[in-house]
Design an enzyme around this catalytic site. Sequence first.
Site, PDB file in Angstrom:
ATOM      1  N   VAL A 191       0.832  -1.213   0.026  1.00  0.00           N
ATOM      2  CA  VAL A 191      -0.092  -0.113   0.082  1.00  0.00           C
ATOM      3  C   VAL A 191       0.917   1.191   0.051  1.00  0.00           C
ATOM      4  O   VAL A 191       0.550   2.213  -0.471  1.00  0.00           O
ATOM      5  CB  VAL A 191      -1.020   0.150   1.287  1.00  0.00           C
ATOM      6  CG1 VAL A 191      -0.211   0.120   2.564  1.00  0.00           C
ATOM      7  CG2 VAL A 191      -1.819   1.053   1.034  1.00  0.00           C
ATOM      8  N   ARG A 201     -11.390  14.859   9.530  1.00  0.00           N
ATOM      9  CA  ARG A 201     -12.111  14.036   8.688  1.00  0.00           C
ATOM     10  C   ARG A 201     -13.388  13.841   9.695  1.00  0.00           C
ATOM     11  O   ARG A 201     -13.479  12.555  10.164  1.00  0.00           O
ATOM     12  CB  ARG A 201     -11.395  12.643   8.418  1.00  0.00           C
ATOM     13  CG  ARG A 201      -9.792  13.135   8.076  1.00  0.00           C
ATOM     14  CD  ARG A 201      -9.209  11.645   7.665  1.00  0.00           C
ATOM     15  NE  ARG A 201      -9.757  11.055   6.290  1.00  0.00           N
ATOM     16  CZ  ARG A 201      -9.370  10.100   5.762  1.00  0.00           C
ATOM     17  NH1 ARG A 201      -8.140   9.682   5.971  1.00  0.00           N
ATOM     18  NH2 ARG A 201      -9.833   9.458   4.892  1.00  0.00           N
ATOM     19  N   ILE A 225       3.323   2.084  13.208  1.00  0.00           N
ATOM     20  CA  ILE A 225       3.254   0.881  12.322  1.00  0.00           C
ATOM     21  C   ILE A 225       3.259   1.298  10.736  1.00  0.00           C
ATOM     22  O   ILE A 225       2.863   0.935  10.112  1.00  0.00           O
ATOM     23  CB  ILE A 225       2.121   0.102  12.668  1.00  0.00           C
ATOM     24  CG1 ILE A 225       0.693   1.153  12.969  1.00  0.00           C
ATOM     25  CG2 ILE A 225       2.212  -0.787  13.869  1.00  0.00           C
ATOM     26  CD1 ILE A 225      -0.086   1.244  11.729  1.00  0.00           C
ATOM     27  N   HIS A 274       8.645  -5.561  10.897  1.00  0.00           N
ATOM     28  CA  HIS A 274       7.730  -5.203   9.599  1.00  0.00           C
ATOM     29  C   HIS A 274       6.754  -6.484   9.139  1.00  0.00           C
ATOM     30  O   HIS A 274       6.820  -6.499   8.034  1.00  0.00           O
ATOM     31  CB  HIS A 274       8.495  -4.664   8.281  1.00  0.00           C
ATOM     32  CG  HIS A 274       7.684  -3.643   7.766  1.00  0.00           C
ATOM     33  ND1 HIS A 274       8.305  -2.674   6.863  1.00  0.00           N
ATOM     34  CD2 HIS A 274       6.261  -3.606   7.401  1.00  0.00           C
ATOM     35  CE1 HIS A 274       7.358  -2.159   6.485  1.00  0.00           C
ATOM     36  NE2 HIS A 274       6.049  -2.478   6.562  1.00  0.00           N
TER      37      HIS A 274
END
Length: 320
Positions: A75, A180, A235, A285
Amino acid sequence: MQVFTSQVRRGEGGPSLRNNCEVEQWDSDEPIPREDLEQGMAGAHGLLCLLSDRIDKKLLDAAGANLKVISTMSVGVDHLALDEIKKRGIRVGYTPGVLTDATAELAVSLLLTTCRRLPEAIEEVKNGGWTSWKPLWMCGHGLSQSTVGIVGLGRIGQAIARRLKPFGVQRFLYTGRQPRPQEAAEFQAEFVSTPELAAESDFIVVACSLTPATRGLCNKDFFQWMKKTAVFINISRGEVVDQDDLYQALASGQIAAAGLDVTTPEPLPTNHPLLSLKNCVILPHIGSATHRTRNVMSVLAADNLLAGLRGEPMPSELKL
């Protein structure tokens, strides 16, 4: 059509590529050496790559004018030279959405592991440090009635908040490029400045994209704003954090603990100072590392590549 794939295993999108293209594949779990990647790319019409493959001007030059499509099994796209790719009219496919749940699960797991000091507790069991029950031994920090700050309330940030809410979190804060309100309504999350988020949060989870604005965002000032009892989780991407400043904050007791699934560099050298700290949990990761998620990612990456080669809309195309 000639296609070069950095790593697609049989059963992970491979057959559909082979049935439609002439495929040259790097068939190893280890990253492809740069020289081999440049040689393999020569004359290719498409590339399927990983986030560990740096796609820069030199590689694009080596590929030549035939290259029309790059599909990354990730992503994040900070490993792609997007300005150069756009200039050459190359289309880019990526894999958003499909790894959201797995990454959010990992973020919550890492947060709980860090705040409840699980690696320390496991080590105490193994080395004989567990002798008897003691009132304050191995005490950590709980989520109930806490304030959680999320840096980046995108898909993954929202999924993390959704999973943390049942733990009894009292208040959610978030920061980002802009408010948002629609997304935040589910958690009654408040949009605040970065200093305010750092100062008021008991737990901070960094889930933003790596951009010029977020590179080095979590630095000495950020950690000084934080509570001494606060726990920091990253993360997103390693470059969002100044690791020297994080080390100093942890070693001095300026913040309570940190959990990282991403570092700079990756892999982190085994003699890195952060690895000497008991209050720092570091994972390699593995945010999206579930069998189902990685399989879906690889199939989507292959489908993006094939659609791009046919001149059709990709299932997930990055708009440049």
